[in-house]
Design an enzyme around this catalytic site. Sequence first.
Site, PDB file in Angstrom:
ATOM      1  N   PRO A 262       1.325  -1.362  -0.301  1.00  0.00           N
ATOM      2  CA  PRO A 262       0.022   0.196  -0.384  1.00  0.00           C
ATOM      3  C   PRO A 262       0.852   1.273  -0.182  1.00  0.00           C
ATOM      4  O   PRO A 262       0.154   2.724  -0.750  1.00  0.00           O
ATOM      5  CB  PRO A 262      -0.451  -0.273   0.907  1.00  0.00           C
ATOM      6  CG  PRO A 262      -0.681  -1.329   2.334  1.00  0.00           C
ATOM      7  CD  PRO A 262       0.716  -2.177   1.054  1.00  0.00           C
TER       8      PRO A 262
ATOM      9  N   LYS B 271       4.099   1.184  -1.185  1.00  0.00           N
ATOM     10  CA  LYS B 271       3.749   1.847  -2.894  1.00  0.00           C
ATOM     11  C   LYS B 271       3.064   2.500  -3.880  1.00  0.00           C
ATOM     12  O   LYS B 271       3.379   3.876  -4.369  1.00  0.00           O
ATOM     13  CB  LYS B 271       4.904   0.657  -3.363  1.00  0.00           C
ATOM     14  CG  LYS B 271       6.123   0.262  -3.419  1.00  0.00           C
ATOM     15  CD  LYS B 271       6.336  -0.322  -4.196  1.00  0.00           C
ATOM     16  CE  LYS B 271       7.558  -1.820  -3.419  1.00  0.00           C
ATOM     17  NZ  LYS B 271       7.672  -2.901  -4.826  1.00  0.00           N
TER      18      LYS B 271
ATOM     19  N   ASP C  74       9.803  -3.217 -10.029  1.00  0.00           N
ATOM     20  CA  ASP C  74      10.419  -4.193  -9.206  1.00  0.00           C
ATOM     21  C   ASP C  74      12.040  -3.901  -8.784  1.00  0.00           C
ATOM     22  O   ASP C  74      12.702  -2.281  -9.427  1.00  0.00           O
ATOM     23  CB  ASP C  74      11.346  -6.021 -10.153  1.00  0.00           C
ATOM     24  CG  ASP C  74      12.244  -6.505  -9.193  1.00  0.00           C
ATOM     25  OD1 ASP C  74      11.464  -7.126  -8.247  1.00  0.00           O
ATOM     26  OD2 ASP C  74      12.893  -6.818  -9.436  1.00  0.00           O
ATOM     27  N   SER C  75      12.867  -3.467  -7.550  1.00  0.00           N
ATOM     28  CA  SER C  75      13.932  -2.997  -6.680  1.00  0.00           C
ATOM     29  C   SER C  75      14.599  -4.070  -6.280  1.00  0.00           C
ATOM     30  O   SER C  75      14.143  -4.505  -6.390  1.00  0.00           O
ATOM     31  CB  SER C  75      13.244  -1.596  -6.669  1.00  0.00           C
ATOM     32  OG  SER C  75      12.397  -2.504  -5.416  1.00  0.00           O
TER      33      SER C  75
ATOM     34  N   ASP D 164      17.621   0.384   4.254  1.00  0.00           N
ATOM     35  CA  ASP D 164      17.889   2.137   4.261  1.00  0.00           C
ATOM     36  C   ASP D 164      18.950   2.856   4.974  1.00  0.00           C
ATOM     37  O   ASP D 164      19.695   3.685   5.165  1.00  0.00           O
ATOM     38  CB  ASP D 164      16.558   2.651   4.952  1.00  0.00           C
ATOM     39  CG  ASP D 164      15.534   3.246   3.574  1.00  0.00           C
ATOM     40  OD1 ASP D 164      15.896   2.564   1.870  1.00  0.00           O
ATOM     41  OD2 ASP D 164      14.922   3.357   3.920  1.00  0.00           O
TER      42      ASP D 164
ATOM     43  N   LYS E  39      14.002  11.319   0.967  1.00  0.00           N
ATOM     44  CA  LYS E  39      14.114   9.764  -0.002  1.00  0.00           C
ATOM     45  C   LYS E  39      13.162   9.618  -1.368  1.00  0.00           C
ATOM     46  O   LYS E  39      14.308   9.600  -2.440  1.00  0.00           O
ATOM     47  CB  LYS E  39      14.148   8.927   1.201  1.00  0.00           C
ATOM     48  CG  LYS E  39      14.588   8.126   0.141  1.00  0.00           C
ATOM     49  CD  LYS E  39      14.190   7.137   0.800  1.00  0.00           C
ATOM     50  CE  LYS E  39      13.912   4.918   0.049  1.00  0.00           C
ATOM     51  NZ  LYS E  39      12.918   4.016   1.207  1.00  0.00           N
TER      52      LYS E  39
ATOM     53  N   HIS F 147      15.286   5.650  -6.121  1.00  0.00           N
ATOM     54  CA  HIS F 147      15.192   4.790  -6.814  1.00  0.00           C
ATOM     55  C   HIS F 147      14.380   4.623  -7.462  1.00  0.00           C
ATOM     56  O   HIS F 147      14.071   4.966  -9.273  1.00  0.00           O
ATOM     57  CB  HIS F 147      15.962   3.365  -7.241  1.00  0.00           C
ATOM     58  CG  HIS F 147      15.551   2.987  -6.068  1.00  0.00           C
ATOM     59  ND1 HIS F 147      15.427   3.674  -5.157  1.00  0.00           N
ATOM     60  CD2 HIS F 147      14.858   1.757  -5.207  1.00  0.00           C
ATOM     61  CE1 HIS F 147      14.904   2.807  -3.505  1.00  0.00           C
ATOM     62  NE2 HIS F 147      15.034   1.665  -3.848  1.00  0.00           N
TER      63      HIS F 147
HETATM   64  P1  IMP Z   1      10.598  -4.678  -4.156  1.00  0.00           P
HETATM   65  O1  IMP Z   1      10.834  -5.210  -5.847  1.00  0.00           O
HETATM   66  O2  IMP Z   1      10.028  -3.046  -4.565  1.00  0.00           O
HETATM   67  O3  IMP Z   1       9.693  -5.284  -2.908  1.00  0.00           O
HETATM   68  O4  IMP Z   1      11.927  -3.968  -3.482  1.00  0.00           O
HETATM   69  C1  IMP Z   1      12.357  -5.570  -2.868  1.00  0.00           C
HETATM   70  C2  IMP Z   1      13.481  -5.690  -1.632  1.00  0.00           C
HETATM   71  O5  IMP Z   1      14.751  -4.442  -1.867  1.00  0.00           O
HETATM   72  C3  IMP Z   1      12.964  -4.695  -0.713  1.00  0.00           C
HETATM   73  O6  IMP Z   1      12.418  -6.486   0.428  1.00  0.00           O
HETATM   74  C4  IMP Z   1      13.799  -4.502   0.712  1.00  0.00           C
HETATM   75  O7  IMP Z   1      14.629  -5.027   0.675  1.00  0.00           O
HETATM   76  C5  IMP Z   1      14.959  -3.679  -1.182  1.00  0.00           C
HETATM   77  N1  IMP Z   1      14.745  -2.475  -0.983  1.00  0.00           N
HETATM   78  C6  IMP Z   1      13.859  -1.865  -2.376  1.00  0.00           C
HETATM   79  N2  IMP Z   1      13.888  -0.583  -2.140  1.00  0.00           N
HETATM   80  C7  IMP Z   1      14.604  -0.003  -0.954  1.00  0.00           C
HETATM   81  C8  IMP Z   1      14.353   1.165  -0.384  1.00  0.00           C
HETATM   82  O8  IMP Z   1      14.478   2.304  -0.512  1.00  0.00           O
HETATM   83  N3  IMP Z   1      14.606   1.295   0.832  1.00  0.00           N
HETATM   84  C9  IMP Z   1      15.190   0.328   1.258  1.00  0.00           C
HETATM   85  N4  IMP Z   1      15.266  -1.200   0.970  1.00  0.00           N
HETATM   86  C10 IMP Z   1      14.172  -1.515  -0.614  1.00  0.00           C
END
Ligand code: IMP
Length: 206
Positions: free
Chosen positions: A12, A14, A71-72, A157, A177, A182
């Site tokens: 929620p 995001k 995806d991050s 973070d 932030k 990203h």
């Molecule tokens: P997601 O694919 O965006 O859900 O992120 C995958 C994982 O990357 C998350 O569970 C965090 O471990 C890490 N991650 C992604 N974005 C961030 C951020 O902005 N801060 C800290 N960890 C992050």
Amino acid sequence: MEKKIVFASHNPDKAREVREMLSPLGFDVLTLSDVNLKQTKEETADTFEGNSRIKAEDIASQCDYAVLSDDSGLSIEGLGGFPGVHSARFMEGRHYLEKNKAILEKMEGMTNRKAAFVTAMTYISPDRTIEKTFVGRDEGVIIDELPTGEQHGFGYDPIFYSFALKKTYGASSDDEKNAVSHRGRALKQVVSFLGGTNNGTDTGNR
Ligand code: IMP
């Protein structure tokens, strides 16, 4: 008329960020829970771009709305990009305090501390003729020791020092932030694409 777009995530926080950026463009942002859909495909790619495409295509195959996925993760140069696409799965179930400690231990004595947070977002138009992936990166370094003060944010973070912010994400407010992160950078590219013409949304008033 509002254009509906499914954001392929259950998160929620995001979704709120995406909604804030896309509603001024006339988009009604729906989450997977709103449309009662689930991701059915595993994220098997070895890049953020690949995994964001897998998620977007998976959801697009189950509905006829426009779709946006993301995806991050954190990529550490001296560790060959680790944890990278495994950011969420690394030491799964353990507290991030332990995960961050484990990363700092892996990097003990390492002089190359360069790292980046990366987000890939994939947009698929309602008529499925357009699929575009946008990548946002924020560059920085991994700090040497776990910080002791109160921390904001989540995940990795506390240990990421952003060159753009000149402080760690953990020491930054959400607004600070989001302005450079990203995710913020990827989202700005999505907004500029969707705010332009020829993005396939005009066929999407469903
Ligand atoms: P997601 O694919 O965006 O859900 O992120 C995958 C994982 O990357 C998350 O569970 C965090 O471990 C890490 N991650 C992604 N974005 C961030 C951020 O902005 N801060 C800290 N960890 C992050």
